[in-house]
Design an enzyme around this catalytic site. Sequence first.
Site, PDB file in Angstrom:
ATOM      1  N   ASP A   1      31.306   2.509  57.531  1.00  8.29           N
ATOM      2  CA  ASP A   1      30.662   1.941  56.342  1.00  8.29           C
ATOM      3  C   ASP A   1      29.687   0.831  56.705  1.00  8.29           C
ATOM      4  OD1 ASP A   1      30.407   1.801  53.490  1.00  8.29           O
ATOM      5  OD2 ASP A   1      31.509  -0.080  53.546  1.00  8.29           O
TER       6      ASP A   1
ATOM      7  N   ASP B   1      23.236   1.356  51.394  1.00  2.22           N
ATOM      8  CA  ASP B   1      24.575   1.857  51.130  1.00  2.22           C
ATOM      9  C   ASP B   1      24.737   3.248  51.741  1.00  2.22           C
ATOM     10  OD1 ASP B   1      27.119   2.162  50.139  1.00  2.22           O
ATOM     11  OD2 ASP B   1      26.470   2.730  48.126  1.00  2.22           O
TER      12      ASP B   1
END
Length: 475
Positions: free
Chosen positions: A345, A141
Amino acid sequence: MSTIFSCSASSSLETFVLVRRFCRRCYPFNCKVSQHYVSLIITIISSMMTMKRPSRLATRLIHRNSNLHPLYDPNETVEDRSKREETSSIERFAYLESKIKELKSVGNVARSNLSPFNRGSGFLVNLSIGSPPVAQLVVIDTGSSLLWVQCLPCINCFRQSSSWFDPLKSSSFKILGCGFPGYNYVSGYKCNGYNQAEYKLRYLGGDTSQGLLAKESLLFETSDEGKIRKTNLTFGCGHMNFKTNMDDSYNGVFGLGAYPYITMATQLGNKFSYCIGDINDPLYTHNQLVLGEGAYVEGDSTPLEIHFGHYYVNLEGISVGTKRLNIDPKAFQMTWDGRGGVLIDSGMTYTKLANGGFELLYDEILDLANGLLERIPTRRQFEGLCFKGVVSRDLIGLPPVTFHFAGGADLVLESGSLFRQHGGDRFCLAILPSNSEMLNLSVIGILAQQNYNVAFDLEQMKVFFSRIDCQLLDD
Ligand SMILES: *[C@@H]1O[C@H](CO)[C@@H](O)[C@H](O)[C@H]1NC(C)=O
Ligand SMILES: *[C@@H]1O[C@H](CO)[C@@H](O)[C@H](O)[C@H]1NC(C)=O
Ligand SMILES: *[C@@H]1O[C@H](CO)[C@@H](O)[C@H](O)[C@H]1NC(C)=O
Ligand SMILES: *[C@@H]1O[C@H](CO)[C@@H](O)[C@H](O)[C@H]1NC(C)=O
């Protein structure tokens, strides 16, 4: 910027053979080397032959569509898959947006369905923790900054498919005392009565992980089948964990976000890179993550900005083929009060663009398709722009869409990075409008990063994009 591999200079066959290996890296462009650099390249090659190749901390990234992923379902249809990817992208976007809204205290923060990794979005990494090492599957992440895993004894743990880590059985486990360097970046940091550092990560939507901060050793299996051990790394040992989704494929999070000291991005060096080749093919094994000094920092760069612990880049414009769209430069800029901006992302499949940019791209693609493709009216609210046909068959010759970043770096999206098959005879644009008046946030997802090596250098504060066949990094 001077390039070693130009696509115009003619070169002898000899040179061609010599640099073939290098040129394959320019894939899929057919490039040749300029004579000027021949001697340089010979020097590089001979030094590569005599020097022992440094072992890189390169580890495989397991995508949700890979047959190595615990949730892999060989029976999933193309339609099921596209629905899952689209929904998870929308949910991930809502999660990121709400997180920013919460940090900025603006607008309504929706809380339902806000698990950060719904439906297996996000790549998994297989690493082992402790001595002796216990294998764990964690989700990477770039939007959070702590590594945590579920730890025995559990006050509350969710189901997991990997083996359990028991710190009492590990000789390298060491609880951190209060006030260690970087403690102020830890979410929900607290010093308990035993002078132990505690954390409490609270994701929007209800997922939490709470426990002790500690030092441990991690063992990575590298893509060249070696093993690399890293010691003395700060992580969160979660004794109380809640997950709102039913996904038991991961039992922790590998935070590569931007908060110093605690993030794996700086604990293992000051850089990392990932290469995303193909997220369609369940047998594709060359998606990889490289941590620390061995990161492939190559290609053109653009300044990296950090806001809210996330990585932002400055998107200056978009071209379709050679036509630069007339997008208001403000559409992608972050305002003085932290609205807008373009976030890059690792956990979102699709890309979301602020409406000011999206609308012009949408119109241009519609224009191009006019008379060539049959548009399918969309049933669902989010599907956006869909056509009849097959991406790999009906989009040959479609001009690529290029994202232009500050400093000259480009991300070129061919049809496979731009459109997603939504069924046997229908495909849709994998870029969606962000539809957020409040924030105007844009997020660049994983599909758009396919066929690229993306490097984050946190010392130079730059992101590097390099178009490459990821398989070459494994050779
Ligand atoms: C896939 O379908 C086959 C045949 O219907 C079935 O036997 C199998 O259990 C299914 N696999 C999964 C993972 O659902
Ligand atoms: C993770 O690594 C361990 C240890 O090498 C191995 O036993 C396990 O099968 C791997 N899991 C996955 C999902 O690749
Ligand atoms: C572990 O890291 C800390 C800093 O986080 C350092 O002070 C300590 O000396 C290190 N210990 C070992 C054994 O390397
Ligand atoms: C979002 O962008 C649109 C179009 O570029 C603009 O009109 C609007 O004011 C922006 N909203 C915010 C909150 O900045």
